[in-house]
Design a protein around this motif. Structure first.
Motif, PDB file in Angstrom:
ATOM      1  N   SER A 161       0.839  -1.216   0.000  1.00 52.69           N
ATOM      2  CA  SER A 161       0.000   0.000   0.000  1.00 52.69           C
ATOM      3  C   SER A 161       0.865   1.253   0.000  1.00 52.69           C
ATOM      4  CB  SER A 161      -0.946  -0.001   1.208  1.00 52.69           C
ATOM      5  OG  SER A 161      -1.796  -1.118   1.180  1.00 52.69           O
ATOM      6  N   ILE A 162       1.855   1.266  -0.880  1.00 54.35           N
ATOM      7  CA  ILE A 162       2.748   2.413  -1.070  1.00 54.35           C
ATOM      8  C   ILE A 162       2.339   3.111  -2.358  1.00 54.35           C
ATOM      9  CG2 ILE A 162       5.123   3.094  -1.539  1.00 54.35           C
ATOM     10  CD1 ILE A 162       4.621   2.236   1.374  1.00 54.35           C
ATOM     11  N   ALA A 163       2.132   4.430  -2.279  1.00 49.73           N
ATOM     12  CA  ALA A 163       1.673   5.154  -3.464  1.00 49.73           C
ATOM     13  C   ALA A 163       2.789   5.399  -4.467  1.00 49.73           C
ATOM     14  CB  ALA A 163       1.047   6.487  -3.049  1.00 49.73           C
ATOM     15  N   GLN A 164       4.006   5.673  -3.984  1.00 48.60           N
ATOM     16  CA  GLN A 164       5.096   6.015  -4.891  1.00 48.60           C
ATOM     17  C   GLN A 164       6.441   5.877  -4.173  1.00 48.60           C
ATOM     18  OE1 GLN A 164       5.132  10.317  -5.840  1.00 48.60           O
ATOM     19  NE2 GLN A 164       3.613  10.588  -4.217  1.00 48.60           N
ATOM     20  N   ARG A 165       7.519   5.982  -4.962  1.00 46.57           N
ATOM     21  CA  ARG A 165       8.890   5.930  -4.454  1.00 46.57           C
ATOM     22  C   ARG A 165       9.200   4.599  -3.778  1.00 46.57           C
ATOM     23  NH1 ARG A 165       9.920  12.040  -1.923  1.00 46.57           N
ATOM     24  NH2 ARG A 165       9.316  13.171  -3.816  1.00 46.57           N
ATOM     25  N   ALA A 166       9.259   3.548  -4.576  1.00 45.98           N
ATOM     26  CA  ALA A 166       9.570   2.236  -4.017  1.00 45.98           C
ATOM     27  C   ALA A 166      10.666   1.526  -4.826  1.00 45.98           C
ATOM     28  CB  ALA A 166       8.297   1.396  -3.954  1.00 45.98           C
ATOM     29  N   PRO A 167      11.807   2.196  -5.091  1.00 42.94           N
ATOM     30  CA  PRO A 167      12.166   3.561  -4.709  1.00 42.94           C
ATOM     31  C   PRO A 167      12.071   4.515  -5.904  1.00 42.94           C
ATOM     32  CG  PRO A 167      14.143   2.394  -5.304  1.00 42.94           C
ATOM     33  CD  PRO A 167      12.990   1.426  -5.552  1.00 42.94           C
ATOM     34  N   ARG A 168      12.338   5.817  -5.640  1.00 45.91           N
ATOM     35  CA  ARG A 168      12.659   6.783  -6.693  1.00 45.91           C
ATOM     36  C   ARG A 168      14.143   7.104  -6.571  1.00 45.91           C
ATOM     37  NH1 ARG A 168      10.097  12.795  -8.184  1.00 45.91           N
ATOM     38  NH2 ARG A 168      11.627  13.264  -9.802  1.00 45.91           N
ATOM     39  N   VAL A 169      14.845   7.086  -7.717  1.00 49.12           N
ATOM     40  CA  VAL A 169      16.308   7.159  -7.690  1.00 49.12           C
ATOM     41  C   VAL A 169      16.820   8.264  -8.598  1.00 49.12           C
ATOM     42  CG1 VAL A 169      18.453   5.875  -8.047  1.00 49.12           C
ATOM     43  CG2 VAL A 169      16.381   4.666  -7.312  1.00 49.12           C
ATOM     44  N   TYR A 186      16.434  -6.183  -5.930  1.00 52.12           N
ATOM     45  CA  TYR A 186      16.136  -7.571  -6.290  1.00 52.12           C
ATOM     46  C   TYR A 186      15.360  -8.299  -5.199  1.00 52.12           C
ATOM     47  CZ  TYR A 186      20.025  -9.484  -3.392  1.00 52.12           C
ATOM     48  OH  TYR A 186      20.857  -9.849  -2.364  1.00 52.12           O
ATOM     49  N   ASN A 187      14.555  -9.256  -5.650  1.00 45.25           N
ATOM     50  CA  ASN A 187      13.776 -10.131  -4.762  1.00 45.25           C
ATOM     51  C   ASN A 187      12.884  -9.355  -3.795  1.00 45.25           C
ATOM     52  OD1 ASN A 187      16.071 -12.999  -4.350  1.00 45.25           O
ATOM     53  ND2 ASN A 187      14.652 -12.444  -5.973  1.00 45.25           N
ATOM     54  N   ASN A 188      12.287  -8.271  -4.280  1.00 41.94           N
ATOM     55  CA  ASN A 188      11.341  -7.506  -3.480  1.00 41.94           C
ATOM     56  C   ASN A 188       9.906  -7.875  -3.851  1.00 41.94           C
ATOM     57  OD1 ASN A 188      13.246  -5.536  -2.021  1.00 41.94           O
ATOM     58  ND2 ASN A 188      13.846  -5.345  -4.161  1.00 41.94           N
ATOM     59  N   ARG A 189       9.003  -7.634  -2.923  1.00 42.00           N
ATOM     60  CA  ARG A 189       7.592  -7.986  -3.112  1.00 42.00           C
ATOM     61  C   ARG A 189       6.750  -6.723  -3.001  1.00 42.00           C
ATOM     62  NH1 ARG A 189       2.827  -9.744  -0.354  1.00 42.00           N
ATOM     63  NH2 ARG A 189       1.940 -11.615  -1.347  1.00 42.00           N
ATOM     64  N   TYR A 190       5.864  -6.497  -3.969  1.00 42.27           N
ATOM     65  CA  TYR A 190       5.027  -5.307  -4.009  1.00 42.27           C
ATOM     66  C   TYR A 190       3.555  -5.707  -3.948  1.00 42.27           C
ATOM     67  CZ  TYR A 190       9.208  -2.831  -5.719  1.00 42.27           C
ATOM     68  OH  TYR A 190      10.459  -2.297  -5.867  1.00 42.27           O
ATOM     69  N   GLU A 191       2.830  -5.131  -3.015  1.00 41.18           N
ATOM     70  CA  GLU A 191       1.370  -5.238  -2.990  1.00 41.18           C
ATOM     71  C   GLU A 191       0.816  -3.855  -3.301  1.00 41.18           C
ATOM     72  OE1 GLU A 191      -0.414  -6.969   0.418  1.00 41.18           O
ATOM     73  OE2 GLU A 191       0.867  -8.747   0.399  1.00 41.18           O
ATOM     74  N   VAL A 192       0.373  -3.679  -4.529  1.00 37.81           N
ATOM     75  CA  VAL A 192      -0.084  -2.388  -5.016  1.00 37.81           C
ATOM     76  C   VAL A 192      -1.586  -2.262  -4.777  1.00 37.81           C
ATOM     77  CG1 VAL A 192      -0.295  -0.928  -7.051  1.00 37.81           C
ATOM     78  CG2 VAL A 192       1.756  -2.337  -6.731  1.00 37.81           C
ATOM     79  N   ASN A 238      11.711  -9.313  -9.138  1.00 39.18           N
ATOM     80  CA  ASN A 238      10.774  -8.700  -8.212  1.00 39.18           C
ATOM     81  C   ASN A 238       9.355  -9.119  -8.582  1.00 39.18           C
ATOM     82  OD1 ASN A 238      12.701  -6.855  -6.712  1.00 39.18           O
ATOM     83  ND2 ASN A 238      13.038  -6.156  -8.821  1.00 39.18           N
ATOM     84  N   ALA A 239       8.478  -9.201  -7.579  1.00 37.43           N
ATOM     85  CA  ALA A 239       7.106  -9.672  -7.793  1.00 37.43           C
ATOM     86  C   ALA A 239       6.111  -8.591  -7.422  1.00 37.43           C
ATOM     87  CB  ALA A 239       6.846 -10.935  -6.967  1.00 37.43           C
ATOM     88  N   PHE A 240       5.148  -8.346  -8.316  1.00 38.49           N
ATOM     89  CA  PHE A 240       4.121  -7.327  -8.104  1.00 38.49           C
ATOM     90  C   PHE A 240       2.748  -7.978  -8.047  1.00 38.49           C
ATOM     91  CE2 PHE A 240       7.668  -5.167 -10.016  1.00 38.49           C
ATOM     92  CZ  PHE A 240       7.689  -3.911  -9.442  1.00 38.49           C
ATOM     93  N   HIS A 241       1.958  -7.568  -7.052  1.00 37.27           N
ATOM     94  CA  HIS A 241       0.559  -7.977  -6.955  1.00 37.27           C
ATOM     95  C   HIS A 241      -0.285  -6.714  -7.041  1.00 37.27           C
ATOM     96  CE1 HIS A 241       1.625 -12.070  -5.562  1.00 37.27           C
ATOM     97  NE2 HIS A 241       2.654 -11.450  -5.015  1.00 37.27           N
ATOM     98  N   THR A 242      -1.226  -6.662  -7.993  1.00 40.69           N
ATOM     99  CA  THR A 242      -1.992  -5.444  -8.204  1.00 40.69           C
ATOM    100  C   THR A 242      -3.462  -5.779  -8.427  1.00 40.69           C
ATOM    101  OG1 THR A 242      -1.945  -5.320 -10.621  1.00 40.69           O
ATOM    102  CG2 THR A 242       0.020  -4.555  -9.456  1.00 40.69           C
TER     103      THR A 242
END
Length: 426
Positions: A298-306, A314-320, A341-345
């Motif tokens: 439940s992060i709106a943005q910057r995951a990350p901003r670079v 690497y190997n990060n998990r996102y629940e959008v 990386n894995a995204f769930h949306t």
């Protein structure tokens, strides 16, 4: 046969039982393993592992934490946090709220009346109410800004929470923060920032953790959130959400050699910022950061901003969830190497919504899963965003060599779901 069975069971149980005379592992003395991301580069990151007994502290309140931090001294130190430590407390341990910090005649009602853009215009706020806001903000900062010096380990004991604080590693090095639930770095006094091209926005002051000019930092098994005061519950003023939180983790101003692992960033707008300005040329060659096995929920943005940095993601998990703007932000001279990386949306969020670029030119990606299906973030970004954003190339100019074993996105997805965050160190 019965006695053989008993002997086998006893032997198996012995594998999981710690003898009475054995010493329990002290995670406060752990150091970053060799090869575990950018923070392992060179001499590595050991935090306060060399601390003598006089500089090992267990703290249960803000006053004890301030004493243990020793005004950001470089003396090797280990700080164990027990229970819930609330930064918004006075010297007697009594809780302070926003009204306790207000001074100089400040009130939100007067501030809104003074700087309404329909009457004030696009100039920066100035005058009595802005001066009162600044004085009030300074009083809160005295309580909630906690400087962390070099050669420091901060570790949470079971169930430890640090509430309302902004841990700030300023021009320090060799710092470890682990196993800690960081909540609600809440700004009582946001400033209105007009914009000549639009309405403007509210600007807040505090990150849960801020690295500025820091080197060799390991952040591990941390949970960071707005828990207690979610921004979506705040009102709208001047047609903008009255934000009370800045970032969960900001890595800026030439910070370098940072590993962020097995941490959970949840329920927030702007999660992780690496590099704070497009014109900060001094960041070139720095901002080398590894983020692995982290959960972004439940992060709106910057995951990350670079900006500028060489970042291994690497190997990060996102629940959008709803409110999502983008996950990976590709900005000026950044070199992001994103693997597995894995995204769930939800169904209405597209792959093209996961990446956004501002002046960025490159993104290396491989092994990405989107709702269980393999996708190519780079190709899809260029196909769907090319009209409004610059097309990206896959050549980021470097190849990561400092990393733990990189699992498939599917394996990492499961492991991160059950292993990331405070209280989950094996």
């Amino acid at each position: 046969m019965r006695f053989r069975h008993i002997a086998v069971v006893a032997g198996v149980l012995g594998l999981f039982c710690v003898p009475a005379h054995a010493e329990a592992r002290d995670i406060a003395r752990d150091t970053l393993p060799a090869g575990d991301g950018w923070a392992s580069y060179g001499a590595g990151t050991t935090g306060g592992a060399a601390a003598d007994d006089d500089h090992v502290h267990t703290v249960t309140d803000r006053a004890g934490l301030v004493r243990a931090l020793d005004n950001g001294s470089d003396t090797p130190k280990i700080i164990r946090i027990a229970g819930t430590v609330d930064a918004n407390t006075d010297d007697d341990g009594d809780h302070l709220d926003c009204a306790d910090y207000a001074t100089g005649g400040y009130s939100l009602k007067k501030y809104l009346a003074a700087y309404d853009p329909r009457t004030w215009g696009s100039a920066r706020p100035s005058g009595p109410q802005e001066e009162a806001r600044q004085a009030s903000a300074a009083r809160q900062a005295e309580r909630v800004v906690l400087p962390v010096g070099s050669n420091t380990t901060i570790v949470g004991l079971r169930g430890a929470v640090l509430k309302g604080a902004s841990l700030q590693v300023r021009n320090a090095e060799n710092v470890i923060v682990r196993n800690l639930d960081l909540r609600d770095a809440y700004d009582c006094f946001p400033v209105w920032q007009p914009n000549t091209g639009g309405l403007g926005d509210w600007k807040t002051a505090y990150d849960n953790i801020w690295l500025t000019g820091a080197r060799h930092v390991w952040i591990d098994h941390v949970t960071a959130s707005d828990k207690g005061h979610p921004d979506e519950a705040e009102p709208t003023y001047f047609a903008r959400n009255y934000l009370r939180h800045d970032g969960l983790l900001d890595i800026t101003n030439g910070s370098d050699l940072v590993t962020v692992s097995w941490s959970r960033f949840t329920g927030h707008d702007k999660a992780v910022l690496i590099g704070n300005g497009d014109t900060v040329a001094g960041d070139r060659g720095r901002l080398r950061v590894t983020l692995h096995h982290n959960a972004f929920e439940s992060i709106a943005q910057r995951a990350p901003r670079v900006r500028f940095g060489q970042v291994h993601l690497y190997n990060n998990r996102y629940e959008v969830t709803d409110g999502h703007r983008y996950s990976i932000g590709v900005s000026t001279e950044s070199g992001i190497h994103a693997e597995n990386n894995a995204f769930h949306t939800p169904g209405h969020i597209e792959v093209a919504d996961l990446v956004k670029s501002w002046n960025g030119t490159a993104l290396h990606q491989s092994g990405t899963l989107f709702n269980g299906y393999p996708v190519d973030l780079l190709t899809i970004h260029n196909a769907y965003n090319g009209g409004s954003e610059r097309d990206l190339t896959a050549d980021v100019g470097w190849t990561p060599t400092l990393h733990t074993e990189i699992d498939s996105a599917a394996v990492a997805d499961r492991e991160v779901a059950r292993g990331a965050g405070a209280g989950r160190i094996p």
